[in-house]
Design an enzyme around this catalytic site. Structure first.
Site, PDB file in Angstrom:
ATOM      1  N   HIS A 268     -49.048  35.162 102.288  1.00  0.00           N
ATOM      2  CA  HIS A 268     -50.393  35.997 101.607  1.00  0.00           C
ATOM      3  C   HIS A 268     -51.221  34.797 100.762  1.00  0.00           C
ATOM      4  O   HIS A 268     -52.245  34.380 101.440  1.00  0.00           O
ATOM      5  CB  HIS A 268     -49.969  36.820 100.772  1.00  0.00           C
ATOM      6  CG  HIS A 268     -49.205  37.737 101.581  1.00  0.00           C
ATOM      7  ND1 HIS A 268     -49.483  38.473 102.509  1.00  0.00           N
ATOM      8  CD2 HIS A 268     -47.840  38.326 101.065  1.00  0.00           C
ATOM      9  CE1 HIS A 268     -48.573  39.396 102.725  1.00  0.00           C
ATOM     10  NE2 HIS A 268     -47.293  39.464 101.740  1.00  0.00           N
ATOM     11  N   ASP A 319     -46.099  41.332 109.365  1.00  0.00           N
ATOM     12  CA  ASP A 319     -45.580  41.949 108.024  1.00  0.00           C
ATOM     13  C   ASP A 319     -45.072  43.273 107.823  1.00  0.00           C
ATOM     14  O   ASP A 319     -43.868  43.518 108.476  1.00  0.00           O
ATOM     15  CB  ASP A 319     -46.809  41.834 106.764  1.00  0.00           C
ATOM     16  CG  ASP A 319     -46.374  41.847 105.481  1.00  0.00           C
ATOM     17  OD1 ASP A 319     -45.070  42.053 104.967  1.00  0.00           O
ATOM     18  OD2 ASP A 319     -47.033  41.818 104.556  1.00  0.00           O
TER      19      ASP A 319
END
Length: 453
Positions: A268, A319
């Site tokens: 991220h 993810d």
């Protein structure tokens, strides 16, 4: 030796026609542009290097769609996390394997050929370790073996419930290990993947919320080889809490204290200052971007323009696996930058350059580095992982070269994926995984039972 022939292929040197690939033991031994078709097996279409998926939590595929009902005021990542804790509380080892297999099938059909599984679900439902400490790692490995996807398994080190060594919550009990037991789990994971071709085991300290400086240093020092992945700076609250704990922001703290280098992938890294952005780029680490999940969770937008300008490396991952589609992650990455900067073709490097090709090649290289494997390129010495697009598809029929990639990423998506080869073995034909039906049936039974649990 398997001798393959492709009408068109994207090589490191650019587009080529009539490409011969010699594949032995899953590895490309030779690449021959302008080859004769004689004596070779022709696979029609447009061959691309398979895109690595650098961040996945496969069990979350089973809860896709379950967190789309508005919660209390301030519905956020943190309330989504409570839904996730409730869901995983019921999972058995068989469930974990069935859900992982479904996710891996969708990855392969969606244009990913390898995955880094950031695996933090380790213990039984009450938090008791299984008799085989690496039981759930073995289930992930079994799903990878069944589906044929390339695997980098990243057992996640998770010891605390918040920054500064806070006590864990009830919902985190299935994740927890001290450093010694975690290192034993890593050894178990290595045994679990030993039967898979070219599998890699690394480690994934979950986040600065889940470790202390001492335990992070201990596990990284004890595993001197292989990838190291960590969640960092995903949420504004996480950044604020880290400043309150340490006086530094998460990426800033890691760069100053953790020895971040090419082994590392910071997942991220959404909320960074200019100094952090330049520092992460200079470290050689990969930024692990998951644009669809980051949009789903309301995380924010990565500082893509500044990071790329500083020479930063990135790859993409699926993810939470709400939608598993390789070109879709790349499209969402570029579109998020367009929204942020109110411009177009933002991540292309220069005038006249194809945005699709720049995105694809950069994510292949960054993903390969993050997975610690020789993948992501059609070159001698690399695994023979390929995605073959349907040249006759309406969205590709009237274009060529870089426009094929632009159309794949920004227009047609997974609908033009015709065949997928992993280690030279065809696992997807005409867009369908060879075991799609049986794996989907098992998955459906699993989620139906979980829904009534």
């Amino acid at each position: 030796m398997r001798k393959l022939f492709f009408d068109h292929a994207l090589l490191a040197s650019g587009w080529a026609q009539d490409v011969g690939l010699d594949v032995e033991a899953g590895v490309i031994r030779a690449v021959a542009p302008g080859a004769s078709r004689e004596g070779r097996e022709r696979i029609p279409g447009i061959a691309l290097p398979g895109l690595p998926n650098l961040h996945s939590h496969t069990f979350q595929r089973g809860m896709a769609g379950l967190a789309e009902t508005r919660g209390p005021a301030g519905d956020s990542f943190w309330t989504w996390r409570q839904v996730m804790y409730r869901f995983l509380g019921a999972l058995t080892p068989e469930d974990v394997e069935a859900i992982a297999a479904q996710a891996f099938v969708e990855m392969l059909e969606g244009g990913f050929t390898a995955v880094a599984e950031f695996h933090y679900l380790h213990h039984d439902r009450d938090g008791t370790p299984y008799a085989d400490l690496a039981e759930l790692s073995a289930r992930i490995a079994a799903a990878a073996g069944e589906t044929g996807i390339g695997l980098t398994l990243l057992p996640s080190f998770y010891a605390y419930g918040g920054l500064g060594g806070a006590a864990p919550s009830q919902g985190q009990r299935r994740f927890l290990n001290d450093p010694d037991r975690f290192l034993a789990l890593v050894e178990g994971a290595r045994k679990a993947v030993a039967h898979l071709p070219d599998a890699v085991v690394g480690i994934a300290p979950h986040s600065l919320r889940a470790v202390t400086p001492e335990t992070l240093g201990a596990v990284v020092a004890a595993v001197p080889q292989g990838p190291v992945h960590i969640h960092a700076a995903e949420q504004v609250k996480e950044v604020e809490d880290c400043v309150g704990w340490s006086g530094r922001r998460p990426v800033e703290w890691l760069l100053a204290n953790a020895g971040v280098d090419r082994r590392w992938c910071l997942i991220h890294a959404t909320h960074m200052t200019q100094e952090e952005t330049r520092g992460l780029a200079a470290s050689g680490a990969v930024a692990g971007l998951c644009p669809l999940t980051e949009a789903s969770l309301g995380d924010g937008i990565f500082e893509g323009v500044a990071f790329v300008a500083a020479g930063g490396r990135y790859g993409v991952g699926s993810d939470s696996n709400i939608e598993i589609v390789a070109p879709g992650e790349l499209k969402q990455l570029e579109y998020s930058q367009r929204l942020k900067h109110r411009a177009r073709n933002v991540l292309a490097g220069r005038e006249g350059e194809s945005t699709g090709r720049r995105l694809y090649e950069t994510a292949c290289a960054g993903g390969a580095q993050a997975l610690g494997r020789r993948i992501g390129a059609l070159a001698a010495g690399h695994r023979a992982d390929l995605v073959v697009l349907d040249h006759a598809h309406v969205d590709l029929a009237s274009v060529d070269g870089d426009r094929w990639l632009d159309s794949y990423i920004f227009v047609a998506g997974r609908g033009v994926v015709d065949r997928v080869l992993v280690g030279g073995e065809e696992v997807v034909t005409r867009g369908r995984h060879r075991f799609r039906d049986s794996i989907a049936a098992r998955y459906a039974r699993t989620v139906e039972r979980l829904a009534s649990a």
